[in-house]
Enzyme design. Structure first.
Site, short mmCIF file in Angstrom:
data_model
loop_
_atom_site.label_atom_id
_atom_site.label_comp_id
_atom_site.label_asym_id
_atom_site.label_seq_id
_atom_site.Cartn_x
_atom_site.Cartn_y
_atom_site.Cartn_z
N GLU A 10 77.41 -95.96 26.86
CA GLU A 10 77.78 -96.65 28.45
C GLU A 10 77.73 -97.90 27.94
O GLU A 10 76.87 -98.80 27.35
CB GLU A 10 76.71 -96.58 28.93
CG GLU A 10 76.41 -96.86 30.81
CD GLU A 10 75.49 -96.72 31.02
OE1 GLU A 10 74.95 -98.04 31.62
OE2 GLU A 10 74.74 -96.36 31.03
N CYS A 58 73.04 -101.80 35.09
CA CYS A 58 74.44 -101.50 34.48
C CYS A 58 75.10 -101.68 35.77
O CYS A 58 76.47 -101.73 35.56
CB CYS A 58 74.24 -100.53 33.89
SG CYS A 58 73.39 -99.28 34.50
N GLU A 90 81.91 -108.22 32.65
CA GLU A 90 81.21 -108.95 33.41
C GLU A 90 80.24 -110.06 32.94
O GLU A 90 80.31 -110.07 31.51
CB GLU A 90 80.11 -107.53 32.82
CG GLU A 90 78.53 -106.94 33.49
CD GLU A 90 78.34 -105.74 32.57
OE1 GLU A 90 77.08 -105.00 32.56
OE2 GLU A 90 78.44 -104.79 31.44
#
Length: 510
Positions: free
Chosen positions: A249, A286, A376
Site C-alpha cells: 500500500e 492514507c 501525494e
C-alpha cells in the site's frame, strides 16, 4: 552505538529521544529467524481452524491486558494522542477476534467439493476437492502513521497468522520501542497458546528489511509506506530467482468531487467535512482527501481559509516527514496557476508541529501539470480543483492516478445521471467509492476494500483491511481422488469441522 546502526524513538511534541536506542538486526540473525519461521510453517499450517482461532483470540486478549502500557508508550513515540491510540489498539483486538470468528465459520478457506460424476459431460469427472492453504513465512513491513493497526500487531500480522503463516515484522524506525514491546506481547502470547517456535519475530533496520524480502524462506511480503520505498522492495521481490507476491500500500490522493447541486444544498457541511477530514491525524491518514473538486465560482474560498486556519493539528510523526511536508508545500505554492487559500501560520511550540495548508488550481492547469500536482503530500495539505463543466471533470478524472478511495457529493434525483457518470469514474480509479461522506476511517469488516489501482497498491485485486485480507497469504490446492484419510479434515466427507463449504455447487454446511 553509531547512528546508522540503530533506531531511536523521538517524542514528536518535543523532538527529544524516547527510551534507549534499538540496534539494527544483523543479517546473520535475519537468516536465523527466517529459517526458524520455515521450520515452524508446516506445524502452524497443520493447526485446525478452531486451534488457529484460539491463537488469534489469545493475541487479542494479551494486547488488551497490556493496554495502558502500550498506549502510553505509543503516545510518547508518535504524539498521536492517547484517545486516538486507544481506539487503534481496540481495532487490533477486534481484528484478531474477527479473524478468529471467520476461521471458525470457515468460508475463508474456500473449501470446495465436487464429487466424482461418471455421467458428467463432456467426460466423466473425477473426485475433486479444493481449498486454500497458507503460503509460508510472511514478511510484514510496519507503517509509521498507524503504530498499532498497521504495525507489529496490525492487520498484515493478523491476516497472515489467520492464514496459518509465520510472520517476521520489520519494525518502523519511527516507533522502535513500541515495536519491541508489542513484539514481546505477541511472541509471549503465541508461545503460551501453543504456537510452534519461530511463528513470530521482529527485525530492525533497512538492510534487515531488504534481507527479508530476498530470503528464500519468505513467501510473501506485506508493506505499507511510501511509493519510492515500496517500489524498491517490490522490485526486489520480483527480481528474486523465485519471485514472490509483494502486497504494497503506497500512495493515494483520494479525490472528492462535489457537484453544483450538492454545493447549493450543503456548502457549509462540505467545508466542515473536508477540512475535518484532510486535517484528521495531522493529515497522516492514507485515506486523507488530498483533492477537492468544486464547481468554478464556488464562493467557498473564504470559508475554507477560515476553517483550515482554525485547526490546530498535532505534531507530525517525525522530523523527516515534517521537513518533507514543508518542502513539498512550498514547492506546490510556487507552481504556476496554484493559489494559496490557507498559508499556514508558523505553529507555536517545539517538536514537529506544522500548520494546515490549502491550495487551489483550475482544472486545466491541473491537467497540464498533472505530473507535479498529482503527487501525494503527506501531512495536513490539500488541493482544491475548480472545474467549469462535466467535460473538464472528465479530463481531471482521466489524469488522476489510482487511489484507495474516491467520493461523490451530488443531489438525487436531480443529478442522477451525472452521479452515475461520476460513480463510474470513481470505480475505475479506486477500490472504495464513497457517497456523500468522507474517506478517512476504515472499518474492519468482511465487505471492506482497502486497496486500489497503482500507485495506491501493487495489487488492486486484494485488500489489506477486512477479513478477505487473509487471501493474500493463501494459495489454492486441489486434491483429485485422494482417499479420505489423506485429505485435510476440511475436505473430508461428513464435514468433521463443521465449516462452510461448497459441495457439488451448493454453499452450506454439508
Amino acid at each position: 552505538m553509531r547512528a546508522e546502526d540503530h533506531d531511536q524513538g523521538m517524542d514528536p511534541s518535543t523532538g527529544q529521544p524516547v527510551g534507549a536506542p534499538v540496534g539494527h538486526t544483523p543479517i546473520e540473525e535475519v537468516d536465523r529467524l527466517c529459517r526458524a519461521a520455515a521450520t515452524a510453517a508446516p506445524a502452524l499450517a497443520a493447526f485446525s481452524p478452531p486451534d488457529r482461532a484460539a491463537l488469534l483470540r489469545a493475541l487479542g486478549a494479551a494486547l488488551e491486558a497490556h493496554r495502558d502500557e502500550v498506549v502510553a508508550l505509543a503516545d510518547r513515540e508518535t504524539g498521536l494522542g492517547a484517545a486516538r491510540l486507544a481506539g487503534e489498539l481496540t481495532r487490533c483486538v477486534v481484528q484478531f477476534e474477527l479473524f478468529a470468528a471467520a476461521l471458525e465459520e470457515g468460508s475463508i478457506l474456500e473449501a470446495v467439493l465436487d464429487p466424482a460424476d461418471p455421467s458428467a459431460r463432456p467426460a466423466p469427472r473425477p473426485d475433486l476437492r479444493r481449498m486454500l492453504l497458507p503460503l509460508g513465512p510472511v514478511a510484514v513491513f510496519a507503517a509509521s502513521n498507524f503504530p498499532l493497526a498497521f504495525s507489529v500487531p496490525g492487520g498484515d500480522t493478523a491476516s497472515a497468522l489467520a492464514a496459518g503463516c509465520p510472520v517476521i515484522v520489520k519494525a518502523h524506525p519511527g516507533h522502535p520501542a513500541l515495536s519491541v514491546l508489542c513484539a514481546r506481547i505477541v511472541a509471549d502470547a503465541l508461545a503460551a497458546a501453543g504456537a510452534p517456535a519461530g511463528s513470530f519475530a521482529l527485525v530492525h533496520g533497512v538492510e534487515a528489511g531488504r534481507a527479508l524480502v530476498v530470503h528464500p524462506a519468505v513467501t510473501a511480503v506485506g508493506f505499507t509506506g511510501s511509493v519510492a520505498g515500496g517500489r524498491a522492495l517490490f522490485d526486489l521481490a520480483a527480481g528474486r530467482p523465485d519471485p514472490i507476491p509483494f502486497y504494497g500500500e503506497l500512495g493515494s490522493l483520494n479525490p472528492v468531487v462535489v457537484t453544483a447541486g450538492a454545493l447549493a444544498r450543503r456548502a457549509e457541511a462540505v467545508v466542515a467535512g473536508f477540512v475535518g477530514s484532510f486535517t484528521l491525524g495531522a493529515g497522516q491518514f492514507c485515506t486523507k482527501p488530498g483533492l477537492l473538486l468544486l464547481p468554478a465560482g464556488h464562493g467557498l474560498t473564504g470559508a475554507l481559509a477560515d476553517a483550515a486556519g482554525a485547526v490546530a493539528v498535532g505534531p507530525l510523526l517525525n522530523a523527516r516527514i515534517r521537513d518533507a511536508y514543508l518542502a513539498e508545500t512550498e514547492a506546490l505554492a510556487a507552481l504556476p496557476g496554484v493559489r494559496t487559500i490557507s498559508p499556514g501560520p508558523a505553529p507555536d511550540g517545539a517538536g514537529y508541529r506544522v500548520a494546515p495548508r490549502l491550495f487551489a488550481v483550475g482544472a486545466a492547469d491541473l491537467v497540464a501539470r498533472a505530473d507535479r500536482l498529482l503527487e501525494e503530500c503527506f501531512g495536513p495539505a490539500a488541493l482544491v480543483v475548480e472545474y467549469a463543466d462535466r467535460a473538464e471533470l472528465d479530463k481531471v478524472f482521466a489524469a488522476l492516478p489510482g487511489g484507495l478511495t474516491a467520493t461523490v457529493h451530488a443531489e438525487l434525483p436531480a443529478e442522477a445521471e451525472l452521479a452515475r457518470h461520476l460513480v463510474a469514474h470513481c470505480v475505475a480509479r479506486s477500490g472504495r467509492v464513497i457517497w456523500d461522506g468522507w474517506p478517512t476511517g476504515v472499518a474492519v469488516t468482511w465487505a471492506m476494500q482497502h486497496g486500489g489501482p497503482w500507485p495506491a497498491t501493487t495489487g488492486s485485486v486484494h485488500t489489506s483491511v477486512g477479513v478477505t485480507a487473509v487471501r493474500r497469504f493463501q494459495r489454492p490446492v486441489a486434491y483429485q481422488n485422494l482417499p479420505q484419510e489423506l485429505l485435510p479434515p476440511e475436505l473430508r466427507d461428513g464435514n468433521p469441522l463443521g465449516i462452510v463449504r461448497r459441495v457439488d455447487g451448493v454453499l452450506g454446511l454439508a
